[in-house]
Design a protein around this motif. Structure first.
Motif, short mmCIF file in Angstrom:
data_model
loop_
_atom_site.label_atom_id
_atom_site.label_comp_id
_atom_site.label_asym_id
_atom_site.label_seq_id
_atom_site.Cartn_x
_atom_site.Cartn_y
_atom_site.Cartn_z
N ASP A 1 -15.49 3.38 -19.13
CA ASP A 1 -15.72 1.95 -19.36
C ASP A 1 -17.19 1.47 -19.23
N PHE A 2 -17.67 1.95 -18.37
CA PHE A 2 -19.08 1.63 -18.32
C PHE A 2 -19.97 2.10 -19.54
N ALA B 1 -18.57 3.00 -22.50
CA ALA B 1 -18.20 2.23 -23.51
C ALA B 1 -18.73 1.08 -23.93
N LYS B 2 -18.85 0.27 -22.75
CA LYS B 2 -19.58 -1.22 -22.97
C LYS B 2 -21.01 -0.87 -23.22
N HIS B 3 -21.66 0.03 -22.62
CA HIS B 3 -23.35 0.00 -22.88
C HIS B 3 -23.72 1.03 -23.79
N SER C 1 -23.84 1.40 -26.92
CA SER C 1 -24.69 1.10 -28.27
C SER C 1 -25.96 0.66 -27.89
#
Length: 107
Positions: free
Chosen positions: A89-90, A92-94, A96
């Motif tokens: 999750d981390f 995937a969020k950061h 990019s």
């Protein structure tokens, strides 16, 4: 050390590995990971553990879930993270921003 408890490797990892999100290697999705990159709090397969070792200990530190000695601090990382889901999750969020460099020093 009032209020603290001892974590046991042989109790913690079987419990974590029984969770669906931890039944596959964080990096390559191979079944039944038995190794850990404890700095990232993820469970990985033996092949990916070898790749992590090649990165160097300043990036990733690898241990066996079943064979190596674990400090309480290292076990606490897994107790808190729960394994692969939170890390997935981390990233995937950061990803990019951190991988592509988007938003760094530009307009």
């Amino acid at each position: 050390m009032e209020g603290q408890y001892e974590l046991d490797r042989d109790v913690l990892f079987p419990r974590l590995l029984s969770k669906t999100e931890n039944r596959k290697c964080f990096d390559c999705n191979k079944a039944n990971p038995k190794w850990c990159s404890w700095r990232f709090g993820v469970l990985i397969c033996m092949d990916c553990a070898a790749l992590h070792r090649q990165m160097g200990v300043h990036i990733s530190q690898v241990k066996s879930c079943e064979l190596d000695h674990w400090t309480q601090e290292q076990l606490f990382v897994y107790e808190c993270s729960g394994g692969n889901k939170r890390a997935r999750d981390f990233f995937a969020k950061h990803a990019s921003q951190s991988v592509s460099g988007a938003g760094v020093g530009g307009s």
